[in-house]
Design a protein around this motif. Structure first.
Motif, PDB file in Angstrom:
ATOM      1  N   THR A 158      -2.755  -4.585   4.781  1.00 43.73           N
ATOM      2  CA  THR A 158      -1.726  -5.260   3.984  1.00 43.73           C
ATOM      3  C   THR A 158      -1.074  -4.353   2.960  1.00 43.73           C
ATOM      4  O   THR A 158       0.153  -4.253   2.884  1.00 43.73           O
ATOM      5  CB  THR A 158      -2.337  -6.481   3.259  1.00 43.73           C
ATOM      6  OG1 THR A 158      -3.109  -7.204   4.197  1.00 43.73           O
ATOM      7  CG2 THR A 158      -1.254  -7.358   2.689  1.00 43.73           C
ATOM      8  N   GLY A 159      -1.890  -3.677   2.153  1.00 38.42           N
ATOM      9  CA  GLY A 159      -1.336  -2.808   1.118  1.00 38.42           C
ATOM     10  C   GLY A 159      -0.546  -1.661   1.722  1.00 38.42           C
ATOM     11  O   GLY A 159       0.550  -1.320   1.261  1.00 38.42           O
ATOM     12  N   LEU A 160      -1.095  -1.103   2.771  1.00 35.84           N
ATOM     13  CA  LEU A 160      -0.439   0.015   3.445  1.00 35.84           C
ATOM     14  C   LEU A 160       0.907  -0.422   4.026  1.00 35.84           C
ATOM     15  O   LEU A 160       1.929   0.262   3.864  1.00 35.84           O
ATOM     16  CB  LEU A 160      -1.370   0.520   4.549  1.00 35.84           C
ATOM     17  CG  LEU A 160      -1.123   1.885   5.146  1.00 35.84           C
ATOM     18  CD1 LEU A 160      -1.016   2.964   4.066  1.00 35.84           C
ATOM     19  CD2 LEU A 160      -2.257   2.217   6.109  1.00 35.84           C
ATOM     20  N   ALA A 161       0.912  -1.582   4.655  1.00 34.11           N
ATOM     21  CA  ALA A 161       2.157  -2.069   5.266  1.00 34.11           C
ATOM     22  C   ALA A 161       3.214  -2.327   4.186  1.00 34.11           C
ATOM     23  O   ALA A 161       4.396  -2.033   4.379  1.00 34.11           O
ATOM     24  CB  ALA A 161       1.883  -3.345   6.062  1.00 34.11           C
ATOM     25  N   ALA A 162       2.778  -2.856   3.050  1.00 32.79           N
ATOM     26  CA  ALA A 162       3.732  -3.134   1.966  1.00 32.79           C
ATOM     27  C   ALA A 162       4.347  -1.839   1.443  1.00 32.79           C
ATOM     28  O   ALA A 162       5.549  -1.766   1.183  1.00 32.79           O
ATOM     29  CB  ALA A 162       3.024  -3.885   0.836  1.00 32.79           C
ATOM     30  N   GLY A 206       6.542  10.806  -6.794  1.00 34.59           N
ATOM     31  CA  GLY A 206       6.617   9.373  -6.556  1.00 34.59           C
ATOM     32  C   GLY A 206       5.236   8.808  -6.330  1.00 34.59           C
ATOM     33  O   GLY A 206       4.459   9.338  -5.530  1.00 34.59           O
ATOM     34  N   MET A 207       4.895   7.749  -7.109  1.00 38.68           N
ATOM     35  CA  MET A 207       3.597   7.093  -7.004  1.00 38.68           C
ATOM     36  C   MET A 207       3.846   5.579  -6.897  1.00 38.68           C
ATOM     37  O   MET A 207       4.962   5.150  -6.629  1.00 38.68           O
ATOM     38  CB  MET A 207       2.724   7.451  -8.207  1.00 38.68           C
ATOM     39  CG  MET A 207       2.772   8.950  -8.550  1.00 38.68           C
ATOM     40  SD  MET A 207       1.427   9.554  -9.607  1.00 38.68           S
ATOM     41  CE  MET A 207       1.666   8.622 -11.090  1.00 38.68           C
ATOM     42  N   SER A 208       2.801   4.788  -7.139  1.00 38.17           N
ATOM     43  CA  SER A 208       2.944   3.343  -6.926  1.00 38.17           C
ATOM     44  C   SER A 208       4.101   2.732  -7.711  1.00 38.17           C
ATOM     45  O   SER A 208       4.802   1.848  -7.217  1.00 38.17           O
ATOM     46  CB  SER A 208       1.647   2.626  -7.320  1.00 38.17           C
ATOM     47  OG  SER A 208       0.612   2.962  -6.426  1.00 38.17           O
ATOM     48  N   ASP A 209       4.296   3.191  -8.949  1.00 36.82           N
ATOM     49  CA  ASP A 209       5.277   2.530  -9.810  1.00 36.82           C
ATOM     50  C   ASP A 209       6.678   3.131  -9.751  1.00 36.82           C
ATOM     51  O   ASP A 209       7.591   2.609 -10.394  1.00 36.82           O
ATOM     52  CB  ASP A 209       4.791   2.565 -11.270  1.00 36.82           C
ATOM     53  CG  ASP A 209       3.565   1.693 -11.466  1.00 36.82           C
ATOM     54  OD1 ASP A 209       3.378   0.737 -10.683  1.00 36.82           O
ATOM     55  OD2 ASP A 209       2.783   1.976 -12.399  1.00 36.82           O
ATOM     56  N   ASP A 210       6.825   4.246  -9.054  1.00 35.08           N
ATOM     57  CA  ASP A 210       8.151   4.889  -9.098  1.00 35.08           C
ATOM     58  C   ASP A 210       8.539   5.553  -7.782  1.00 35.08           C
ATOM     59  O   ASP A 210       9.368   6.456  -7.773  1.00 35.08           O
ATOM     60  CB  ASP A 210       8.208   5.900 -10.260  1.00 35.08           C
ATOM     61  CG  ASP A 210       7.104   6.955 -10.184  1.00 35.08           C
ATOM     62  OD1 ASP A 210       6.447   7.070  -9.129  1.00 35.08           O
ATOM     63  OD2 ASP A 210       6.908   7.670 -11.192  1.00 35.08           O
ATOM     64  N   SER A 212      -2.780   2.980  -5.937  1.00 34.76           N
ATOM     65  CA  SER A 212      -3.112   1.585  -6.264  1.00 34.76           C
ATOM     66  C   SER A 212      -2.281   0.561  -5.482  1.00 34.76           C
ATOM     67  O   SER A 212      -2.781  -0.520  -5.182  1.00 34.76           O
ATOM     68  CB  SER A 212      -3.008   1.353  -7.771  1.00 34.76           C
ATOM     69  OG  SER A 212      -1.805   1.864  -8.277  1.00 34.76           O
ATOM     70  N   ALA A 213      -1.059   0.879  -5.134  1.00 32.70           N
ATOM     71  CA  ALA A 213      -0.260  -0.085  -4.364  1.00 32.70           C
ATOM     72  C   ALA A 213      -0.802  -0.257  -2.947  1.00 32.70           C
ATOM     73  O   ALA A 213      -0.509  -1.254  -2.279  1.00 32.70           O
ATOM     74  CB  ALA A 213       1.203   0.351  -4.314  1.00 32.70           C
ATOM     75  N   GLY A 245      -5.280  -1.174  -4.196  1.00 31.76           N
ATOM     76  CA  GLY A 245      -5.596  -2.033  -5.339  1.00 31.76           C
ATOM     77  C   GLY A 245      -5.889  -1.188  -6.567  1.00 31.76           C
ATOM     78  O   GLY A 245      -6.020   0.040  -6.481  1.00 31.76           O
ATOM     79  N   ALA A 246      -5.998  -1.853  -7.709  1.00 32.07           N
ATOM     80  CA  ALA A 246      -6.205  -1.143  -8.974  1.00 32.07           C
ATOM     81  C   ALA A 246      -7.533  -0.396  -8.937  1.00 32.07           C
ATOM     82  O   ALA A 246      -8.519  -0.891  -8.393  1.00 32.07           O
ATOM     83  CB  ALA A 246      -6.191  -2.132 -10.129  1.00 32.07           C
ATOM     84  N   ARG A 247      -7.537   0.804  -9.521  1.00 32.35           N
ATOM     85  CA  ARG A 247      -8.782   1.570  -9.597  1.00 32.35           C
ATOM     86  C   ARG A 247      -9.636   1.062 -10.756  1.00 32.35           C
ATOM     87  O   ARG A 247      -9.121   0.526 -11.722  1.00 32.35           O
ATOM     88  CB  ARG A 247      -8.466   3.057  -9.769  1.00 32.35           C
ATOM     89  CG  ARG A 247      -7.959   3.713  -8.504  1.00 32.35           C
ATOM     90  CD  ARG A 247      -7.636   5.179  -8.710  1.00 32.35           C
ATOM     91  NE  ARG A 247      -6.499   5.373  -9.587  1.00 32.35           N
ATOM     92  CZ  ARG A 247      -5.229   5.352  -9.196  1.00 32.35           C
ATOM     93  NH1 ARG A 247      -4.940   5.128  -7.939  1.00 32.35           N
ATOM     94  NH2 ARG A 247      -4.256   5.535 -10.049  1.00 32.35           N
ATOM     95  N   PRO A 248     -10.963   1.270 -10.657  1.00 37.54           N
ATOM     96  CA  PRO A 248     -11.881   0.721 -11.650  1.00 37.54           C
ATOM     97  C   PRO A 248     -11.648   1.242 -13.068  1.00 37.54           C
ATOM     98  O   PRO A 248     -11.692   0.483 -14.010  1.00 37.54           O
ATOM     99  CB  PRO A 248     -13.256   1.143 -11.137  1.00 37.54           C
ATOM    100  CG  PRO A 248     -13.022   2.200 -10.100  1.00 37.54           C
ATOM    101  CD  PRO A 248     -11.674   1.934  -9.553  1.00 37.54           C
ATOM    102  N   ARG A 249     -11.394   2.562 -13.212  1.00 42.37           N
ATOM    103  CA  ARG A 249     -11.292   3.125 -14.559  1.00 42.37           C
ATOM    104  C   ARG A 249      -9.868   3.556 -14.834  1.00 42.37           C
ATOM    105  O   ARG A 249      -9.264   4.206 -13.990  1.00 42.37           O
ATOM    106  CB  ARG A 249     -12.241   4.319 -14.701  1.00 42.37           C
ATOM    107  CG  ARG A 249     -13.696   3.940 -14.659  1.00 42.37           C
ATOM    108  CD  ARG A 249     -14.557   5.156 -14.373  1.00 42.37           C
ATOM    109  NE  ARG A 249     -14.360   5.649 -12.995  1.00 42.37           N
ATOM    110  CZ  ARG A 249     -14.891   6.764 -12.515  1.00 42.37           C
ATOM    111  NH1 ARG A 249     -15.600   7.532 -13.300  1.00 42.37           N
ATOM    112  NH2 ARG A 249     -14.684   7.134 -11.263  1.00 42.37           N
ATOM    113  N   PRO A 250      -9.339   3.242 -16.005  1.00 43.36           N
ATOM    114  CA  PRO A 250      -7.980   3.673 -16.313  1.00 43.36           C
ATOM    115  C   PRO A 250      -7.885   5.194 -16.296  1.00 43.36           C
ATOM    116  O   PRO A 250      -8.818   5.871 -16.724  1.00 43.36           O
ATOM    117  CB  PRO A 250      -7.721   3.113 -17.714  1.00 43.36           C
ATOM    118  CG  PRO A 250      -9.059   2.773 -18.263  1.00 43.36           C
ATOM    119  CD  PRO A 250      -9.981   2.548 -17.111  1.00 43.36           C
TER     120      PRO A 250
END
Ligand SMILES: *Cc1c(COP(=O)(O)O)cnc(C)c1O
Length: 243
Positions: free
Chosen positions: A18-22, A212-216, A232-233, A236-241
């Motif tokens: 799912t995440g990969l396809a998105a 280019g990463m998840s947000d840009d 992360s996109a 999913g979100a990683r455990p540690r910021p």
């Protein structure tokens, strides 16, 4: 595609493909909007902190290139996934005492930011393997906490790295300062692109703009990224910021 029918299975919002396809859909849309070919930018799935089994899942969904930031963690996953034809990209800060396994077990290093590291990678690259593909990381917004060479130092470093026999200098990598406005994101990527074009004009045969990463990722693709690094996109979100 997992259907979540088991009551005991842990909840994984980005399970399966799912995440990969998105992300693939976002990349395709951005390339179309930019008027670029559908295959003009490659997706590297950034899998730092993600367990090996989820990389195996993503591989089954067709993903081949994975990006890792921590040497020990990456080596353990490479061992666990040695039956898969994965293209491994090292994207994290690299210390000189950790270059050998990276030179031996990765296809790409995106984070070269000083000559000493590049020289070690070249010397340690096994003769039986093709040259190690490298990008120079540029600290495009001159952030004190971020790795990368200053923009005005890119040229000298690129010329020196290009002469190393066991490296193939492919281009530049950058992580701009976080920004939410698309115009601000694009402006930073445009500066990276300008540096890249300048090096090409001086005769370096570069073909890779790793940005280019998840947000840009859209802004990066609109400014000419040929490789986006997305974590992360997809997973999913990683455990540690910060990880
Ligand atoms: C973690 C990381 C990424 C991926 O970041 P996301 O925001 O999760 O997509 C990309 N590039 C580098 C160098 C990273 O360290």
């Amino acid at each position: 595609m997992s259907e979540g029918t088991s009551v005991t299975a842990p909840v994984q919002p980005q399970a399966g493909c799912t995440g990969l396809a998105a992300v693939r859909a976002r990349l395709a849309r951005a390339l179309a909007e930019a008027g670029r070919a559908p295959d003009a930018a490659q997706l590297v799935a950034v899998s730092k902190t993600v367990p090996a089994e989820r990389l195996r899942e993503a591989f089954a969904c067709g993903q081949r290139a994975f990006g890792e930031s921590y040497v020990q963690e990456a080596l353990a996953k490479q061992d666990a996934l040695s039956d898969l034809a994965i293209e491994w990209h090292f994207i994290g800060p690299l210390q000189s005492n950790k270059t050998r396994p990276v030179a031996e077990r990765f296809a790409w290093v995106h984070s070269v930011d000083r000559l000493r590291i590049a020289e070690r990678l070249s010397a340690q690259r096994p003769a039986a393997l093709p040259p190690l593909n490298v990008c120079i990381q540029v600290n495009i917004d001159r952030e004190p906490t971020k790795s990368g060479v200053a923009p005005e130092e890119v040229r000298d470093l690129a010329q020196a790295v290009a002469r190393l026999p066991r490296l193939a200098l492919r281009g530049l990598m950058a992580i701009p300062a976080p920004a939410t406005a698309p115009a601000t994101q694009r402006e930073a990527f445009r500066r990276v692109r300008a540096l890249f074009e300048q090096l090409r004009a001086e005769g370096l045969p570069l073909d890779t703009l790793s940005m280019g990463m998840s947000d840009d990722l859209e802004a990066a693709v609109l400014e000419g990224a040929t490789l986006v690094r997305v974590g992360s996109a997809i997973f999913g979100a990683r455990p540690r910021p910060g990880h």
